[in-house]
Design a protein around this motif. Sequence first.
Motif, PDB file in Angstrom:
ATOM      1  N   HIS A 258      -2.754   5.254   2.885  1.00 28.24           N
ATOM      2  CA  HIS A 258      -3.241   5.135   1.518  1.00 28.24           C
ATOM      3  C   HIS A 258      -4.518   5.942   1.356  1.00 28.24           C
ATOM      4  O   HIS A 258      -5.317   6.083   2.291  1.00 28.24           O
ATOM      5  N   THR A 259      -4.739   6.448   0.157  1.00 24.93           N
ATOM      6  CA  THR A 259      -5.954   7.186  -0.140  1.00 24.93           C
ATOM      7  C   THR A 259      -7.076   6.288  -0.653  1.00 24.93           C
ATOM      8  O   THR A 259      -8.202   6.745  -0.821  1.00 24.93           O
ATOM      9  N   GLU A 260      -6.776   5.019  -0.895  1.00 23.82           N
ATOM     10  CA  GLU A 260      -7.761   4.048  -1.356  1.00 23.82           C
ATOM     11  C   GLU A 260      -7.624   2.773  -0.532  1.00 23.82           C
ATOM     12  O   GLU A 260      -6.673   2.630   0.254  1.00 23.82           O
ATOM     13  N   PRO A 261      -8.537   1.797  -0.682  1.00 20.14           N
ATOM     14  CA  PRO A 261      -8.492   0.597   0.159  1.00 20.14           C
ATOM     15  C   PRO A 261      -7.170  -0.162   0.063  1.00 20.14           C
ATOM     16  O   PRO A 261      -6.543  -0.229  -0.995  1.00 20.14           O
ATOM     17  N   VAL A 262      -6.759  -0.728   1.191  1.00 23.96           N
ATOM     18  CA  VAL A 262      -5.529  -1.527   1.270  1.00 23.96           C
ATOM     19  C   VAL A 262      -5.862  -2.945   0.792  1.00 23.96           C
ATOM     20  O   VAL A 262      -6.613  -3.671   1.452  1.00 23.96           O
ATOM     21  N   ASN A 263      -5.300  -3.338  -0.336  1.00 30.93           N
ATOM     22  CA  ASN A 263      -5.639  -4.628  -0.940  1.00 30.93           C
ATOM     23  C   ASN A 263      -4.770  -5.777  -0.438  1.00 30.93           C
ATOM     24  O   ASN A 263      -5.214  -6.931  -0.448  1.00 30.93           O
ATOM     25  N   SER A 264      -3.543  -5.504  -0.030  1.00 26.10           N
ATOM     26  CA  SER A 264      -2.646  -6.584   0.396  1.00 26.10           C
ATOM     27  C   SER A 264      -1.716  -6.070   1.488  1.00 26.10           C
ATOM     28  O   SER A 264      -1.334  -4.886   1.490  1.00 26.10           O
ATOM     29  N   SER A 318      -1.848  -7.139  -5.305  1.00 21.45           N
ATOM     30  CA  SER A 318      -1.271  -8.249  -4.541  1.00 21.45           C
ATOM     31  C   SER A 318       0.210  -7.993  -4.318  1.00 21.45           C
ATOM     32  O   SER A 318       0.868  -7.268  -5.085  1.00 21.45           O
ATOM     33  N   LEU A 319       0.747  -8.595  -3.244  1.00 25.06           N
ATOM     34  CA  LEU A 319       2.160  -8.478  -2.873  1.00 25.06           C
ATOM     35  C   LEU A 319       2.748  -9.861  -2.666  1.00 25.06           C
ATOM     36  O   LEU A 319       2.036 -10.818  -2.365  1.00 25.06           O
ATOM     37  N   GLU A 320       4.067  -9.955  -2.823  1.00 24.45           N
ATOM     38  CA  GLU A 320       4.791 -11.191  -2.553  1.00 24.45           C
ATOM     39  C   GLU A 320       6.140 -10.842  -1.945  1.00 24.45           C
ATOM     40  O   GLU A 320       6.853  -9.944  -2.427  1.00 24.45           O
ATOM     41  N   TYR A 321       6.487 -11.544  -0.868  1.00 23.15           N
ATOM     42  CA  TYR A 321       7.761 -11.323  -0.173  1.00 23.15           C
ATOM     43  C   TYR A 321       8.264 -12.657   0.339  1.00 23.15           C
ATOM     44  O   TYR A 321       7.497 -13.456   0.886  1.00 23.15           O
ATOM     45  N   PRO A 323      11.380 -14.482   2.710  1.00 15.93           N
ATOM     46  CA  PRO A 323      12.505 -14.233   3.617  1.00 15.93           C
ATOM     47  C   PRO A 323      13.854 -14.664   3.043  1.00 15.93           C
ATOM     48  O   PRO A 323      14.890 -14.184   3.492  1.00 15.93           O
ATOM     49  N   THR A 324      13.848 -15.576   2.057  1.00 13.84           N
ATOM     50  CA  THR A 324      15.115 -15.992   1.458  1.00 13.84           C
ATOM     51  C   THR A 324      15.790 -14.850   0.704  1.00 13.84           C
ATOM     52  O   THR A 324      17.003 -14.823   0.579  1.00 13.84           O
ATOM     53  N   VAL A 325      14.988 -13.909   0.186  1.00 13.23           N
ATOM     54  CA  VAL A 325      15.529 -12.727  -0.491  1.00 13.23           C
ATOM     55  C   VAL A 325      14.916 -11.515   0.210  1.00 13.23           C
ATOM     56  O   VAL A 325      13.929 -10.935  -0.264  1.00 13.23           O
ATOM     57  N   PRO A 326      15.460 -11.096   1.356  1.00  8.84           N
ATOM     58  CA  PRO A 326      14.782 -10.087   2.182  1.00  8.84           C
ATOM     59  C   PRO A 326      14.713  -8.706   1.560  1.00  8.84           C
ATOM     60  O   PRO A 326      13.870  -7.899   1.947  1.00  8.84           O
ATOM     61  N   THR A 327      15.557  -8.395   0.593  1.00  6.04           N
ATOM     62  CA  THR A 327      15.557  -7.055   0.007  1.00  6.04           C
ATOM     63  C   THR A 327      14.659  -6.949  -1.214  1.00  6.04           C
ATOM     64  O   THR A 327      14.443  -5.859  -1.727  1.00  6.04           O
ATOM     65  N   LYS A 328      14.139  -8.065  -1.705  1.00 12.13           N
ATOM     66  CA  LYS A 328      13.311  -8.048  -2.905  1.00 12.13           C
ATOM     67  C   LYS A 328      11.850  -8.314  -2.548  1.00 12.13           C
ATOM     68  O   LYS A 328      11.551  -8.985  -1.562  1.00 12.13           O
ATOM     69  N   PHE A 329      10.984  -7.795  -3.387  1.00 10.66           N
ATOM     70  CA  PHE A 329       9.553  -8.055  -3.254  1.00 10.66           C
ATOM     71  C   PHE A 329       8.928  -7.889  -4.638  1.00 10.66           C
ATOM     72  O   PHE A 329       9.549  -7.388  -5.579  1.00 10.66           O
ATOM     73  N   MET A 330       7.675  -8.317  -4.765  1.00 14.19           N
ATOM     74  CA  MET A 330       6.965  -8.266  -6.041  1.00 14.19           C
ATOM     75  C   MET A 330       5.584  -7.663  -5.825  1.00 14.19           C
ATOM     76  O   MET A 330       4.969  -7.853  -4.769  1.00 14.19           O
ATOM     77  N   VAL A 331       5.104  -6.947  -6.850  1.00 10.93           N
ATOM     78  CA  VAL A 331       3.805  -6.279  -6.791  1.00 10.93           C
ATOM     79  C   VAL A 331       3.008  -6.664  -8.025  1.00 10.93           C
ATOM     80  O   VAL A 331       3.507  -6.579  -9.154  1.00 10.93           O
ATOM     81  N   GLY A 332       1.753  -7.094  -7.822  1.00 12.79           N
ATOM     82  CA  GLY A 332       0.817  -7.341  -8.916  1.00 12.79           C
ATOM     83  C   GLY A 332      -0.191  -6.217  -9.005  1.00 12.79           C
ATOM     84  O   GLY A 332      -0.756  -5.794  -7.992  1.00 12.79           O
ATOM     85  N   THR A 333      -0.431  -5.684 -10.201  1.00 15.34           N
ATOM     86  CA  THR A 333      -1.259  -4.507 -10.379  1.00 15.34           C
ATOM     87  C   THR A 333      -2.595  -4.862 -11.014  1.00 15.34           C
ATOM     88  O   THR A 333      -2.793  -5.971 -11.524  1.00 15.34           O
ATOM     89  N   GLU A 334      -3.517  -3.892 -11.005  1.00 16.97           N
ATOM     90  CA  GLU A 334      -4.827  -4.099 -11.613  1.00 16.97           C
ATOM     91  C   GLU A 334      -4.771  -3.997 -13.129  1.00 16.97           C
ATOM     92  O   GLU A 334      -5.751  -4.295 -13.812  1.00 16.97           O
ATOM     93  N   GLN A 335      -3.642  -3.561 -13.696  1.00 19.54           N
ATOM     94  CA  GLN A 335      -3.461  -3.538 -15.146  1.00 19.54           C
ATOM     95  C   GLN A 335      -2.922  -4.851 -15.693  1.00 19.54           C
ATOM     96  O   GLN A 335      -2.687  -4.973 -16.896  1.00 19.54           O
ATOM     97  N   GLY A 336      -2.676  -5.841 -14.831  1.00 22.76           N
ATOM     98  CA  GLY A 336      -2.220  -7.150 -15.272  1.00 22.76           C
ATOM     99  C   GLY A 336      -0.726  -7.320 -15.291  1.00 22.76           C
ATOM    100  O   GLY A 336      -0.238  -8.345 -15.792  1.00 22.76           O
ATOM    101  N   ASN A 337       0.043  -6.375 -14.731  1.00 27.03           N
ATOM    102  CA  ASN A 337       1.500  -6.461 -14.723  1.00 27.03           C
ATOM    103  C   ASN A 337       2.000  -6.890 -13.349  1.00 27.03           C
ATOM    104  O   ASN A 337       1.355  -6.652 -12.325  1.00 27.03           O
ATOM    105  N   VAL A 338       3.169  -7.525 -13.347  1.00 31.85           N
ATOM    106  CA  VAL A 338       3.852  -7.922 -12.119  1.00 31.85           C
ATOM    107  C   VAL A 338       5.240  -7.288 -12.146  1.00 31.85           C
ATOM    108  O   VAL A 338       6.005  -7.486 -13.101  1.00 31.85           O
TER     109      VAL A 338
END
Length: 584
Positions: A258-264, A318-321, A323-338
């Motif tokens: 990454h070119t910026e700090p790793v947040n999660s 932020s990140l969310e993962y 194991p019950t759904v191993p192929t899916k994940f979620m990302v929270g952004t600094e613009q307020g979107n998930v």
Amino acid sequence: VFGYSKFRSAFGRWPSFHDKESETLIDIPPDHNLSKLFQRRFQIDREIDACSPMSAKEINTTHIKNTTFGINHMEGGWPKDISYLDQDQTVRYRKKAEREESYIPTMNNLCKSMEECIQQNNSIDIYVRYFAKEPLLEYHPEVSASVAYNLRDPSGLGRGVSCLTFHPNEGSEKIGVVHCDLDFEEILKPCYESYIWRVENPFQPEQILYPTSPMLTMQYNYKDSNLIAGGQHNGQVAFFDIRKSSKPISFTEKSISHTEPVNSLIWIQSKTGFECFTCSTDGQVLWWDMRNLNEHADQMCIDSTRNNDINIAEGGISLEYSPTVPTKFMVGTEQGNVYSCTRRAKNPGEKIGQVFSEHLGPVYLLERNFYLYKIFLTVGDYHADIWSEDFPHSALWKTPMYNSHVLHGGWSPPRPAVFFLSKADGTVDVWDLMYKQKGPEYSIKLCDERLFSLAVEEKGEFIAVGSESGDTYILQMSSEVFEPQNTEKNFFLFMTEREARREKFLSDKEKDKKVVKAQMAAAASTLFSEKEKEEISELLNQTTDIFYETIKDEKKKLTQQSPQLSKVLLHWHCNHQLSVKIVI
């Protein structure tokens, strides 16, 4: 018995006694005024026993010999080369076992013993609870919390606590604390150390980690707790093996980091257990494999337009993962979107699926419920929301707006309806939706500084909260917070389903309104032409003029016939509005 002897001469002179007449030395006459002060006391009888009656009894009991032994057991009895969290591997292993010749005779033997146990359980309820009242929904628990331990930054620089993580095996006994001060940390505070504490010894950390750059996040490996991955401020991911050294054993290459700090950072449930993925404010989500850090295993750009354009990508917070759904994940952004994403997309544009937008600032926390994996919690700006993946347009439930920023939080592992929030005013709120939905069940004030991070122990009894000044508070919650209730899971499921039906009804109603408006607009455009619309407007104007002229004529006639009636009519006209509706 002790005897003492003494000579007669030591007693002194022999006494001589003789009779003598009486002599008055003093005579005090009685004072009658004192009799007025006399108060008679009533007689009170009390029984006093020096000791309580007691009886002595003796009985002989049989001696029980206790033995302790252990066995090696994997979850579900799976072999070592099969990951029970990978659904594809478990399905293949089941099909392979069902085709074996010994499968049917083995199942027949097991079914007989299982049937006997089921019949026994049906006849005798072995799970019955004696001398315990069932909890009612009307019961209001007396929640309390206390600070059990306080861990301070050993460097003395007062660096903020950016991440907290409990040990996966030792629970509340060991915790990892990451310190990072993003305000000129390399100039004013060149201290990069993070610590692993033994909670029972809050004066000296058990181990010190020495990264090459300040870490923002740290996570234990779920298979081997001696392996730790940390996201650094310079964008690199450092991997530690605390058995070998306190320094990183490997890094990711700077050219592909990454070119910026790793947040999660989150470890992935894989067969090898060496994979993880990270997000940063540079707009990228990267996947890593510890066995080959020269390149990242996968990459995704957080672009809302789904064009994979890094120039307009949103920064990941932020990140969310799960194991019950191993192929899916979620990302929270600094613009307020998930963003709900998947890795099994044919092209990069299809990796981003649904978008959940409610917050006005960065999404500091994104975490799924431990019992209902479709329900997740988001924390940002001045409130927290509970969402369902089936309804991305609006949150199922929202906290009221706080007066200070909500910076972190987390679900309670043993209770599905309980979650915690840490705020910028130094307060931690405990929410129990089973008993109260309009406000927190309990609040505790820890300090006057911002509480950046929060972690919940697996049993839910201990909560770790990190402050801006570098202090880590270990809170011990009362039993009402972490002891699971019998009807709680069903109640929380009912509440989420009810709110989901409500949101669906409101969304369908809004869609119907839009459809009706569109149909009316289309019908009006097709029913009348431009010339007809002009003729209708002219006709309406003419009709309005004729109406007002008629009223004026009628007024003149009434004033000529009766002056008193005209005054009443004028008074009524001045205090009321006359509305005319013309229907064509």
